[in-house]
Design an enzyme around this catalytic site. Structure first.
Site, PDB file in Angstrom:
ATOM      1  N   MET A  30       0.847  -1.205   0.000  1.00  0.00           N
ATOM      2  CA  MET A  30       0.000   0.000   0.000  1.00  0.00           C
ATOM      3  C   MET A  30       0.880   1.252   0.000  1.00  0.00           C
ATOM      4  O   MET A  30       0.396   2.342   0.338  1.00  0.00           O
ATOM      5  CB  MET A  30      -0.933   0.002   1.204  1.00  0.00           C
ATOM      6  CG  MET A  30      -1.920  -1.161   1.175  1.00  0.00           C
ATOM      7  SD  MET A  30      -3.474  -0.803   2.000  1.00  0.00           S
ATOM      8  CE  MET A  30      -2.904  -0.476   3.649  1.00  0.00           C
ATOM      9  N   HIS A  37       9.237  -3.533   3.476  1.00  0.00           N
ATOM     10  CA  HIS A  37       8.859  -3.710   2.071  1.00  0.00           C
ATOM     11  C   HIS A  37      10.104  -4.001   1.218  1.00  0.00           C
ATOM     12  O   HIS A  37      10.065  -4.844   0.322  1.00  0.00           O
ATOM     13  CB  HIS A  37       8.175  -2.448   1.534  1.00  0.00           C
ATOM     14  CG  HIS A  37       6.912  -2.071   2.238  1.00  0.00           C
ATOM     15  ND1 HIS A  37       6.819  -0.970   3.065  1.00  0.00           N
ATOM     16  CD2 HIS A  37       5.686  -2.638   2.239  1.00  0.00           C
ATOM     17  CE1 HIS A  37       5.584  -0.874   3.530  1.00  0.00           C
ATOM     18  NE2 HIS A  37       4.877  -1.874   3.055  1.00  0.00           N
ATOM     19  N   GLN A  61     -10.451  -2.418   2.100  1.00  0.00           N
ATOM     20  CA  GLN A  61     -10.006  -3.076   3.333  1.00  0.00           C
ATOM     21  C   GLN A  61     -10.038  -2.138   4.545  1.00  0.00           C
ATOM     22  O   GLN A  61      -9.635  -2.524   5.632  1.00  0.00           O
ATOM     23  CB  GLN A  61      -8.620  -3.713   3.156  1.00  0.00           C
ATOM     24  CG  GLN A  61      -7.475  -2.737   3.002  1.00  0.00           C
ATOM     25  CD  GLN A  61      -6.190  -3.466   2.626  1.00  0.00           C
ATOM     26  OE1 GLN A  61      -6.065  -3.978   1.510  1.00  0.00           O
ATOM     27  NE2 GLN A  61      -5.233  -3.534   3.544  1.00  0.00           N
ATOM     28  N   GLN A 153       5.528 -11.782   7.030  1.00  0.00           N
ATOM     29  CA  GLN A 153       4.970 -12.464   8.222  1.00  0.00           C
ATOM     30  C   GLN A 153       4.383 -11.454   9.200  1.00  0.00           C
ATOM     31  O   GLN A 153       3.560 -11.786  10.046  1.00  0.00           O
ATOM     32  CB  GLN A 153       6.080 -13.276   8.906  1.00  0.00           C
ATOM     33  CG  GLN A 153       5.576 -14.114  10.072  1.00  0.00           C
ATOM     34  CD  GLN A 153       6.683 -14.508  11.011  1.00  0.00           C
ATOM     35  OE1 GLN A 153       7.705 -15.037  10.588  1.00  0.00           O
ATOM     36  NE2 GLN A 153       6.491 -14.247  12.309  1.00  0.00           N
ATOM     37  N   SER A 190       6.277  -0.542  10.356  1.00  0.00           N
ATOM     38  CA  SER A 190       4.918  -0.444   9.813  1.00  0.00           C
ATOM     39  C   SER A 190       4.743   0.950   9.233  1.00  0.00           C
ATOM     40  O   SER A 190       5.257   1.931   9.783  1.00  0.00           O
ATOM     41  CB  SER A 190       3.890  -0.655  10.934  1.00  0.00           C
ATOM     42  OG  SER A 190       2.616  -0.183  10.517  1.00  0.00           O
ATOM     43  N   SER A 191       4.002   1.029   8.136  1.00  0.00           N
ATOM     44  CA  SER A 191       3.719   2.351   7.556  1.00  0.00           C
ATOM     45  C   SER A 191       2.967   3.212   8.552  1.00  0.00           C
ATOM     46  O   SER A 191       2.999   4.438   8.483  1.00  0.00           O
ATOM     47  CB  SER A 191       2.891   2.197   6.281  1.00  0.00           C
ATOM     48  OG  SER A 191       3.575   1.376   5.358  1.00  0.00           O
TER      49      SER A 191
END
Ligand code: AMP
Length: 285
Positions: A30, A37, A61, A153, A190-191
């Protein structure tokens, strides 16, 4: 590196590469790309001749009250990161950046629902989240026809959903799962970490600490889910401001709770740090 915007362009590119004997790796994202990533992109490049990285903030989502509108969008920096991750590779790799209308044409009413599994873990607190995930990943797999698709994961429940969907729909793509990339202090990248204030960033460390506590108890021979969950809960005890969403020991394929850990069981946590929901997990060995 070419940037493609339509499904037709992506399909044409993929088929073109295949006629020259190349294998294709797809990395769905995303955007707001980080080192997690990048690790997926490098894994794709290591095992496939050509790589497509999709960048698409998938509206289906997100629930109406979630962060779709403010989700970080950093397209230029993302392209630079993809370029850097693929710097060692030669050949025609692509970024696929479709519009919402391209992936969801006007009137679109077809969704992929992975029943049962889709309602567990994150699916329990985010109804219809995994329906959106399965739908967009199905669209990407059908468009890109990759030999392999790479997932982290970090989103272990998502991996279970995708594996089930690929198996049920008899899709030809192999699903490859890459390890969680963490900051030096243990926080899983995490973004959404950009939402955290510096206080919250410090509090967020409790997720990885809880995971490690359960892991080390399991390593010492403890198998009972209740004991492992209790150990993780203790890590949260001194942080009253955090709201635990779930702490669960489950079968990684079905996401059903298990009473005793076996090798391959998924131990997963989700918690709200302020208004930011974070997740973390470990696969017990
Ligand atoms: P997202 O852009 O958050 O949808 O993530 C795209 C892919 O990157 C998913 O397969 C994620 O599981 C994976 N990913 C996200 N964060 C990490 C991380 N810290 N380590 C490894 N993979 C990750």
């Amino acid at each position: 590196m070419e940037i493609l915007h339509t499904v037709a362009e992506l399909r044409h590119w993929s088929r073109q590469q295949r006629t020259t004997g190349q294998t294709i790796g797809l990395v769905p994202t995303m955007g707001a790309l980080h080192a997690g990533h990048a690790s997926l992109i490098r894994a794709a490049a290591a095992s496939c001749g050509r790589v497509a990285v999709s960048i698409f903030v998938n509206p289906t989502q997100f629930a109406p009250n979630e962060d779709y509108a403010r989700y970080p969008r950093t397209f230029e920096a993302d392209c630079a990161l993809v370029q850097a991750a693929l710097a060692q590779t030669k050949g025609a790799n692509v970024v696929f950046a479709p519009s919402v209308e391209e992936l969801y044409p006007a009137g679109a009413s077809t969704f992929v629902e992975v029943e049962g599994i889709g309602d567990r873990l994150d699916g329990a607190s985010r109804p219809r989240h995994f329906r959106g995930v399965a739908t967009v990943v199905a669209k990407l797999l059908i468009a890109a026809e990759p030999d392999r698709a790479f997932f982290g994961q970090k989103d272990a429940a998502q991996v279970a959903i995708i594996r089930r969907m690929v198996s049920d729909l008899r899709l030809a793509t192999e699903i490859v799962v890459c390890p969680i990339v963490r900051d030096a202090d243990g926080l899983a990248l995490s973004s959404r970490n950009v939402y955290l204030s510096s206080d919250e960033r410090a509090q967020a460390l409790v997720l990885s600490r809880a995971i490690r506590q359960a892991e080390s108890l399991a390593a010492s021979g403890e198998r009972r889910a209740n004991a492992l969950i209790e150990a993780a809960r203790e890590a949260f005890a001194s942080f009253q401001e955090l709201r635990v969403d779930y702490i669960e020991l489950v079968d990684w394929a079905t996401l059903e709770p298990v009473e005793n850990a076996v090798s391959g069981s998924l131990f997963a946590v989700a918690a709200w740090v302020g208004t930011t929901r974070l997740i973390d997990n470990t696969i017990l060995r």
